[in-house]
Design an enzyme around this catalytic site. Structure first.
Site, short mmCIF file in Angstrom:
data_model
loop_
_atom_site.label_atom_id
_atom_site.label_comp_id
_atom_site.label_asym_id
_atom_site.label_seq_id
_atom_site.Cartn_x
_atom_site.Cartn_y
_atom_site.Cartn_z
N ASP A 82 0.85 -1.19 0.00
CA ASP A 82 0.00 0.00 0.00
C ASP A 82 0.89 1.24 0.00
O ASP A 82 1.88 1.30 0.73
CB ASP A 82 -0.92 -0.01 1.24
N GLN A 124 -14.04 2.62 1.45
CA GLN A 124 -13.49 2.17 0.16
C GLN A 124 -13.27 3.38 -0.74
O GLN A 124 -14.17 4.21 -0.93
CB GLN A 124 -14.43 1.17 -0.52
N HIS A 183 -10.27 -5.40 -3.18
CA HIS A 183 -8.93 -5.68 -2.67
C HIS A 183 -9.02 -5.93 -1.17
O HIS A 183 -9.89 -5.37 -0.50
CB HIS A 183 -7.97 -4.52 -2.94
#
Ligand code: AMP
Ligand code: ZN
Length: 113
Positions: free
Chosen positions: A29, A93, A99
């Protein structure tokens, strides 16, 4: 398709990819929320959990198995980690390509904010 994660999956945007198979990709990330923070992403463009179909059962099972394998490789399996899928904006989100977040490497609070 104008999708950030499709672009990462197809190597059009760089990412630190740590896992790839015929169904799934995992990468770091860009804004980590814990010392280890990976995203595990199906190659298939599925917008949210709400769009899952019965034929995605094996794919999502594989996603969970890849997450546990990565946790083992990161040596966070014993101390503990979290696997999170946010669904829609009320859950935070921001990228509408399904994901899972794999978070670990620190004590994680519960319940989440
Ligand atoms: P979510 O808020 O559950 O949709 O998660 C989207 C995640 O994607 C966030 O944690 C972002 O930090 C992450 N993200 C956004 N852009 C990128 C990028 N270019 N590479 C890697 N991760 C990203
Ligand atoms: Zn996509």
């Amino acid at each position: 398709m104008d999708c950030l994660f499709c672009k990462i999956i197809h190597n059009q945007i760089p990412a630190n990819i740590s896992y790839r198979d015929s169904q799934l990709v995992a990468f770091d990330d860009i804004n980590p929320q814990s010392p280890h923070h990976k995203l595990i992403v199906p190659i298939k463009h599925i917008v949210t959990l709400n769009a899952l179909q019965p034929e995605d059962k094996e794919l999502m099972g594989s996603l969970v198995l890849v997450a546990s394998k990565l946790a083992d490789e990161l040596k966070i399996a014993e101390e503990g980690y979290r696997l999170v899928i946010n669904c829609n904006s009320g859950a935070g989100q921001t990228v509408f390509h399904i994901h899972a977040h794999l978070l670990g490497g620190r004590q994680l609070g519960w319940p989440p904010g």
